[in-house]
Design an enzyme around this catalytic site. Structure first.
Site, PDB file in Angstrom:
ATOM      1  N   GLU A  26     -15.661 -49.527 -50.154  1.00 41.96           N
ATOM      2  CA  GLU A  26     -16.269 -50.728 -49.575  1.00 41.96           C
ATOM      3  C   GLU A  26     -15.488 -51.212 -48.363  1.00 41.96           C
ATOM      4  OE1 GLU A  26     -19.112 -52.491 -50.307  1.00 41.96           O
ATOM      5  OE2 GLU A  26     -19.556 -50.803 -51.609  1.00 41.96           O
ATOM      6  N   GLU A  67     -16.153 -60.526 -53.622  1.00 42.24           N
ATOM      7  CA  GLU A  67     -16.503 -59.239 -53.017  1.00 42.24           C
ATOM      8  C   GLU A  67     -16.605 -58.160 -54.100  1.00 42.24           C
ATOM      9  OE1 GLU A  67     -17.952 -56.818 -50.445  1.00 42.24           O
ATOM     10  OE2 GLU A  67     -17.296 -58.746 -49.655  1.00 42.24           O
TER      11      GLU A  67
END
Length: 120
Positions: A26, A67
């Protein structure tokens, strides 16, 4: 008592695996890690009160936590189906919104701290 420590060890291993996965896959997570390193470094370097420093560091960690949750939502939805669906898009957008709002909170804390520093 031994069982407790065994389970604690497993939880730490699984949690670290999740962080490593996000770091490896990510870009957003890596970006927030770097932003937190800069933010944390400034929080430790500037003459802040302990509460201000703690707030800055805690909010930075919360951005990372959101996140990770956003990544979890995206992975679960993509696992179920990669077809486009309005409900899947809404879930992913809400996860992204959570990251956005937590980053706004961290930014607002920085504005307040810098304002206090500027006013002396």
């Amino acid at each position: 008592m031994l069982y407790f420590f065994h389970r604690l060890k497993l939880r730490l291993i699984w949690s670290w695996a999740g962080c490593l996965h996000a770091w490896r896959h990510e870009h957003s997570f890596r970006s927030w890690v770097w932003a937190n390193l800069v933010s944390g470094g400034l929080a430790l370097w500037l003459p802040l009160f302990a509460g201000e420093r703690g707030l800055i560091l805690a909010l930075g960690l919360l951005v990372l936590a959101f996140e990770l949750l956003n990544t979890a939502v995206e992975r679960a939805i993509d696992y179920i189906s990669e077809d486009r669906h309005p409900m899947a898009a809404a879930a992913k957008d809400c996860g992204s919104g959570a990251v956005f709002l937590s980053s706004l909170a961290a930014g607002a804390a920085w504005v307040a701290v810098l304002w206090r520093l500027a006013l002396g």
